[in-house]
Each structure stands twice: as C-alpha cells, then as structure tokens.
Write a protein that holds these residues in place. Structure first.
Motif, PDB file in Angstrom:
ATOM      1  N   LEU A  78       0.817  -1.220   0.000  1.00  0.00           N
ATOM      2  CA  LEU A  78       0.000   0.000   0.000  1.00  0.00           C
ATOM      3  C   LEU A  78       0.851   1.271   0.000  1.00  0.00           C
ATOM      4  CD1 LEU A  78      -2.846  -0.990   2.492  1.00  0.00           C
ATOM      5  CD2 LEU A  78      -2.558  -1.563   0.076  1.00  0.00           C
ATOM      6  N   ASP A  79       2.116   1.162   0.400  1.00  0.00           N
ATOM      7  CA  ASP A  79       3.092   2.252   0.246  1.00  0.00           C
ATOM      8  C   ASP A  79       2.699   3.533   0.979  1.00  0.00           C
ATOM      9  OD1 ASP A  79       5.594   2.737  -0.714  1.00  0.00           O
ATOM     10  OD2 ASP A  79       4.975   3.325  -2.722  1.00  0.00           O
ATOM     11  N   THR A  80       2.132   3.392   2.177  1.00  0.00           N
ATOM     12  CA  THR A  80       1.612   4.581   2.862  1.00  0.00           C
ATOM     13  C   THR A  80       2.679   5.413   3.571  1.00  0.00           C
ATOM     14  OG1 THR A  80       1.071   3.279   4.839  1.00  0.00           O
ATOM     15  CG2 THR A  80      -0.661   3.569   3.185  1.00  0.00           C
ATOM     16  N   LYS A  81       3.899   4.906   3.694  1.00  0.00           N
ATOM     17  CA  LYS A  81       4.960   5.753   4.235  1.00  0.00           C
ATOM     18  C   LYS A  81       5.322   6.854   3.244  1.00  0.00           C
ATOM     19  CE  LYS A  81       5.825   3.858   8.253  1.00  0.00           C
ATOM     20  NZ  LYS A  81       5.515   4.580   9.507  1.00  0.00           N
ATOM     21  N   LYS A  82       5.195   6.543   1.964  1.00  0.00           N
ATOM     22  CA  LYS A  82       5.542   7.514   0.929  1.00  0.00           C
ATOM     23  C   LYS A  82       4.318   8.271   0.414  1.00  0.00           C
ATOM     24  CE  LYS A  82       9.480   4.720  -0.574  1.00  0.00           C
ATOM     25  NZ  LYS A  82      10.091   3.946  -1.679  1.00  0.00           N
ATOM     26  N   HIS A  88      -4.927   7.066  -2.886  1.00  0.00           N
ATOM     27  CA  HIS A  88      -4.863   5.999  -3.882  1.00  0.00           C
ATOM     28  C   HIS A  88      -5.667   4.767  -3.478  1.00  0.00           C
ATOM     29  CE1 HIS A  88      -1.763   5.194  -0.902  1.00  0.00           C
ATOM     30  NE2 HIS A  88      -1.573   3.975  -1.361  1.00  0.00           N
ATOM     31  N   PHE A  89      -6.179   4.716  -2.253  1.00  0.00           N
ATOM     32  CA  PHE A  89      -6.885   3.527  -1.778  1.00  0.00           C
ATOM     33  C   PHE A  89      -8.075   3.131  -2.661  1.00  0.00           C
ATOM     34  CE2 PHE A  89      -5.662   2.837   2.974  1.00  0.00           C
ATOM     35  CZ  PHE A  89      -4.344   2.700   2.600  1.00  0.00           C
ATOM     36  N   PRO A  90      -8.970   4.044  -3.028  1.00  0.00           N
ATOM     37  CA  PRO A  90     -10.109   3.625  -3.860  1.00  0.00           C
ATOM     38  C   PRO A  90      -9.683   3.037  -5.202  1.00  0.00           C
ATOM     39  CG  PRO A  90     -10.502   5.791  -2.904  1.00  0.00           C
ATOM     40  CD  PRO A  90      -9.067   5.464  -2.646  1.00  0.00           C
ATOM     41  N   ILE A 108      -7.061 -13.358   4.146  1.00  0.00           N
ATOM     42  CA  ILE A 108      -6.399 -12.067   3.928  1.00  0.00           C
ATOM     43  C   ILE A 108      -5.670 -11.712   5.219  1.00  0.00           C
ATOM     44  CG2 ILE A 108      -6.700  -9.608   3.439  1.00  0.00           C
ATOM     45  CD1 ILE A 108      -9.305 -10.325   1.998  1.00  0.00           C
ATOM     46  N   ILE A 109      -4.420 -11.265   5.097  1.00  0.00           N
ATOM     47  CA  ILE A 109      -3.654 -10.816   6.260  1.00  0.00           C
ATOM     48  C   ILE A 109      -3.281  -9.353   6.052  1.00  0.00           C
ATOM     49  CG2 ILE A 109      -1.576 -11.131   7.650  1.00  0.00           C
ATOM     50  CD1 ILE A 109      -1.604 -14.069   6.896  1.00  0.00           C
ATOM     51  N   ALA A 110      -3.741  -8.496   6.958  1.00  0.00           N
ATOM     52  CA  ALA A 110      -3.456  -7.059   6.897  1.00  0.00           C
ATOM     53  C   ALA A 110      -2.367  -6.733   7.904  1.00  0.00           C
ATOM     54  CB  ALA A 110      -4.715  -6.255   7.198  1.00  0.00           C
ATOM     55  N   MET A 111      -1.237  -6.244   7.413  1.00  0.00           N
ATOM     56  CA  MET A 111      -0.093  -5.983   8.275  1.00  0.00           C
ATOM     57  C   MET A 111       0.020  -4.487   8.552  1.00  0.00           C
ATOM     58  SD  MET A 111       2.544  -8.800   6.643  1.00  0.00           S
ATOM     59  CE  MET A 111       3.298  -9.267   8.205  1.00  0.00           C
ATOM     60  N   ASP A 112      -0.271  -4.107   9.785  1.00  0.00           N
ATOM     61  CA  ASP A 112      -0.201  -2.743  10.300  1.00  0.00           C
ATOM     62  C   ASP A 112      -1.460  -1.934   9.972  1.00  0.00           C
ATOM     63  OD1 ASP A 112       2.557  -2.829  11.544  1.00  0.00           O
ATOM     64  OD2 ASP A 112       2.999  -3.472   9.512  1.00  0.00           O
ATOM     65  N   ASN A 113      -1.534  -0.744  10.567  1.00  0.00           N
ATOM     66  CA  ASN A 113      -2.796   0.003  10.623  1.00  0.00           C
ATOM     67  C   ASN A 113      -3.393   0.340   9.272  1.00  0.00           C
ATOM     68  OD1 ASN A 113      -1.565   0.305  13.336  1.00  0.00           O
ATOM     69  ND2 ASN A 113      -3.308   1.646  13.714  1.00  0.00           N
ATOM     70  N   ALA A 114      -2.581   0.833   8.354  1.00  0.00           N
ATOM     71  CA  ALA A 114      -3.127   1.254   7.061  1.00  0.00           C
ATOM     72  C   ALA A 114      -3.750   0.078   6.316  1.00  0.00           C
ATOM     73  CB  ALA A 114      -2.038   1.909   6.218  1.00  0.00           C
ATOM     74  N   ALA A 115      -3.115  -1.084   6.408  1.00  0.00           N
ATOM     75  CA  ALA A 115      -3.653  -2.267   5.732  1.00  0.00           C
ATOM     76  C   ALA A 115      -4.966  -2.712   6.362  1.00  0.00           C
ATOM     77  CB  ALA A 115      -2.634  -3.404   5.771  1.00  0.00           C
ATOM     78  N   LEU A 116      -5.058  -2.612   7.696  1.00  0.00           N
ATOM     79  CA  LEU A 116      -6.325  -2.951   8.349  1.00  0.00           C
ATOM     80  C   LEU A 116      -7.416  -1.978   7.920  1.00  0.00           C
ATOM     81  CD1 LEU A 116      -8.028  -4.563  10.353  1.00  0.00           C
ATOM     82  CD2 LEU A 116      -7.176  -3.052  12.170  1.00  0.00           C
ATOM     83  N   GLU A 117      -7.089  -0.707   7.861  1.00  0.00           N
ATOM     84  CA  GLU A 117      -8.058   0.292   7.409  1.00  0.00           C
ATOM     85  C   GLU A 117      -8.533  -0.024   5.992  1.00  0.00           C
ATOM     86  OE1 GLU A 117      -8.080   5.039   6.203  1.00  0.00           O
ATOM     87  OE2 GLU A 117      -6.609   4.313   7.667  1.00  0.00           O
ATOM     88  N   PHE A 118      -7.590  -0.348   5.112  1.00  0.00           N
ATOM     89  CA  PHE A 118      -7.935  -0.686   3.730  1.00  0.00           C
ATOM     90  C   PHE A 118      -8.799  -1.941   3.683  1.00  0.00           C
ATOM     91  CE2 PHE A 118      -7.217  -2.941  -0.226  1.00  0.00           C
ATOM     92  CZ  PHE A 118      -7.337  -1.945  -1.188  1.00  0.00           C
ATOM     93  N   ALA A 119      -8.394  -2.962   4.431  1.00  0.00           N
ATOM     94  CA  ALA A 119      -9.094  -4.244   4.375  1.00  0.00           C
ATOM     95  C   ALA A 119     -10.521  -4.144   4.902  1.00  0.00           C
ATOM     96  CB  ALA A 119      -8.313  -5.293   5.161  1.00  0.00           C
ATOM     97  N   THR A 120     -10.711  -3.455   6.015  1.00  0.00           N
ATOM     98  CA  THR A 120     -12.063  -3.357   6.568  1.00  0.00           C
ATOM     99  C   THR A 120     -12.981  -2.546   5.658  1.00  0.00           C
ATOM    100  OG1 THR A 120     -11.357  -1.474   7.934  1.00  0.00           O
ATOM    101  CG2 THR A 120     -11.356  -3.658   8.965  1.00  0.00           C
ATOM    102  N   ARG A 123     -12.574  -5.158   1.787  1.00  0.00           N
ATOM    103  CA  ARG A 123     -12.470  -6.615   1.679  1.00  0.00           C
ATOM    104  C   ARG A 123     -13.711  -7.238   1.062  1.00  0.00           C
ATOM    105  NH1 ARG A 123     -13.898  -8.770   7.746  1.00  0.00           N
ATOM    106  NH2 ARG A 123     -13.322 -10.778   6.852  1.00  0.00           N
ATOM    107  N   HIS A 124     -14.884  -6.667   1.323  1.00  0.00           N
ATOM    108  CA  HIS A 124     -16.125  -7.227   0.787  1.00  0.00           C
ATOM    109  C   HIS A 124     -16.175  -7.133  -0.731  1.00  0.00           C
ATOM    110  CE1 HIS A 124     -16.942  -2.923   0.963  1.00  0.00           C
ATOM    111  NE2 HIS A 124     -17.930  -3.101   0.110  1.00  0.00           N
ATOM    112  N   ARG A 125     -15.376  -6.226  -1.305  1.00  0.00           N
ATOM    113  CA  ARG A 125     -15.301  -6.109  -2.760  1.00  0.00           C
ATOM    114  C   ARG A 125     -14.186  -6.972  -3.334  1.00  0.00           C
ATOM    115  NH1 ARG A 125     -14.750   0.182  -3.849  1.00  0.00           N
ATOM    116  NH2 ARG A 125     -13.971  -0.691  -5.819  1.00  0.00           N
ATOM    117  N   VAL A 126     -13.038  -6.958  -2.673  1.00  0.00           N
ATOM    118  CA  VAL A 126     -11.865  -7.662  -3.199  1.00  0.00           C
ATOM    119  C   VAL A 126     -12.036  -9.173  -3.110  1.00  0.00           C
ATOM    120  CG1 VAL A 126      -9.382  -8.044  -2.892  1.00  0.00           C
ATOM    121  CG2 VAL A 126     -10.336  -5.734  -2.656  1.00  0.00           C
TER     122      VAL A 126
END
Length: 299
Positions: A78-82, A88-90, A108-120, A123-126
C-alpha cells in the motif's frame, strides 16, 4: 463472527527480554477451511525494504511454510509511508477487485494500521466472505473492526511507561525527556501512548521534537544538556517526504545525541540505542502465522 483477538508485547532491557501474550476474546464459532495449497493475500501497509515490515513478513512466511510447504502468497504493497494521504486507496481497491475476481482466497492478512483500514473498507469487494487477520496494530480499539465478521488479529503495544521507568532508574539525574517521532499515523499514535504514560512521571518534563527534516532534528540534539534523555519512537518519514528505516534513523540520532538514547523498537537496537522495552516485527508476524494456521485448519 469474530475470531480470537491477541495482544502481544515484547520487552527488551538491554540483553534481557520477556514475551507476554494474552487472549482477549473467545472463539465464538469454528471456521472450517480446506486448502491443500492455501491462497493467502497479504496487504503490506508500507513498502519493500521497510525493516519493521520485513521482520514481520519473514516470520509470517517462515511460520506458514513450516506447516504448508506448498503455499500461494499474494503480496500487495500500500506504500503509505511515501503516500500517506491514502488517496490511492479507492483506485487500488478497484484494481485488486479486478485482479482477484476469479481467485478464491482462503485468507487475507493485513499488516499494520493502514492495511487494516484498507481491508475493513474494501475486503467485501476484493474477496467477499474471506476471513481477515491483522497484526502490528497501534492504538488498537474495538471500533477499528466494528461491524466486521470473520476477523481476528494481534495488537502492537509499546511499553512507553516501562521504557521511561527503566531510563529514569538508570539515569536518576535526568529531568527532561525529549521524544523524537515522525508525523505519520504511526508516529502520532505512539506519541499518544507516550503522553498517557508520562502522567506517571511528574518529576520529569516531556518534550516532543516538532516536525522538521531529520537533519535539523540532529542539529538541535547536539545542543541538549546532560539532564536530558532522548526517546526514539517511530521515525520513518521526515517533513518533505524522505523516508528512513528504523535502524537508519536510530543511528543518525544516536550519533548526534550527547546523552543516552532509548527506544520502543527492537529494530533500532545495535544502532546506538541503549535499550528499552521494545516491540519487534518478528513477534507480530509469527503470531499472525499461528492464527492463520488455526483458521485454515478449522481449529
């Protein structure tokens, strides 16, 4: 259905460390999955080369491979540090929805906060109906997964109070603590944890370095007096967007500081940091692997 949630902390005091793990909620329903070759989508909040995530991913992959010699891992960064605005999430969700449309994922494994935010959020679409595991979550609150089903994970707790307690015990003359962190979601979350912990130490004054390039931070550190200690939190992105690994930031700060530097991240050890009660990515990745095995095996 919510699967069991785990809270992990690992503490390092120079060369001594303790691991604690506490089960916070019961398993309400057993998830049955049968996959000779498990298909797992891993969402990385950050980028390749970021040392915290590399540690998480190494243990996750090793833990899974010990049980499943044949394993299909699909990795998305997801490259959220940069790109921390997450604008870009949508678009990324649209891409992943198309990419995995004809693939039945087991997990699905979400690693760290941004990935959890994206997944929740997506995820119902992906991958509709696919269980979700998260790890490395700062400032975990139940609201983060409110309304979610088939979800479990591991929180990342920074023992700021324990680190301050240790530092002040070893340096009783210290009267000031200067904390260094970046102004990303992670850096600000850990700052809030530290602010809460500092209330237990009224005898010292806690200051936070304002947002500025790391080069300027290093210059200011060189002028602090002997009654100070330095506490490194998460520092991976400076004002202006330049990125650093945990180890690189710790080395630059430690080389400039005339007083001892403590930290809450094990990745910063060996780079001039004295010690502290630290978390490490390996523990998060290993626990996520254990949860994944349990879910895939229907335990």
């Amino acid at each position: 259905m919510k699967l069991p949630f785990h809270h992990i902390s690992r503490s390092f005091v120079v060369a001594v460390f303790v691991i604690t793990s506490t089960l916070l909620s019961p398993l309400f329903t057993t998830l049955h999955a049968s996959a000779a070759v498990p298909r797992i989508l891993v969402l990385n909040s950050y980028n390749i080369g970021y040392d915290w995530w590399e540690d998480e991913m190494t243990e996750l992959r090793d833990g899974l491979s010990r049980v499943y010699p044949r394993l299909d891992l699909y990795l998305e960064h997801l490259d959220t540090k940069k790109f921390h605005s997450k604008k870009h999430f949508p678009y990324l969700a649209e891409l992943l929805t198309a990419k995995y449309a004809n693939l039945q994922l087991d997990l699905i494994i979400a690693m760290d906060n941004a990935a959890l935010e994206f997944a929740t959020r997506y995820r119902h679409r992906v991958s509709p109906g696919t269980p979700l595991i998260f790890c490395g979550i700062n400032n975990y609150e139940p609201a983060m997964i409110a309304g979610q089903k088939l979800i479990t994970g591991v929180a990342e707790y920074h023992d700021s109070m324990g680190t301050l307690e240790l530092a002040l015990k070893l340096h009783p003359a210290a009267r000031n603590i200067i904390a260094i962190h970046d102004y990303t979601d992670t850096g600000l979350a850990i700052r809030r944890e530290l602010e809460e912990s500092s209330q237990h130490f009224p005898e010292v004054r806690l200051r936070f370095m304002e947002e500025m390039p790391l080069e300027e931070t290093v210059k200011r550190l060189k002028t602090i007096t002997p009654d100070y200690l330095v506490l490194m939190l998460s520092y991976t992105v400076e004002k202006g967007g330049r990125t650093f690994s945990h180890s690189e930031a710790a080395r630059l700060v430690s080389e400039a500081s005339p007083v001892p530097v403590y930290s809450v991240y094990a990745a910063q050890l060996g780079n001039g940091v004295v010690g502290g009660r630290m978390v490490e990515g390996q523990t998060q990745g290993l626990k996520a692997a254990e949860l994944a095995v349990s879910i895939i095996n229907g335990e």
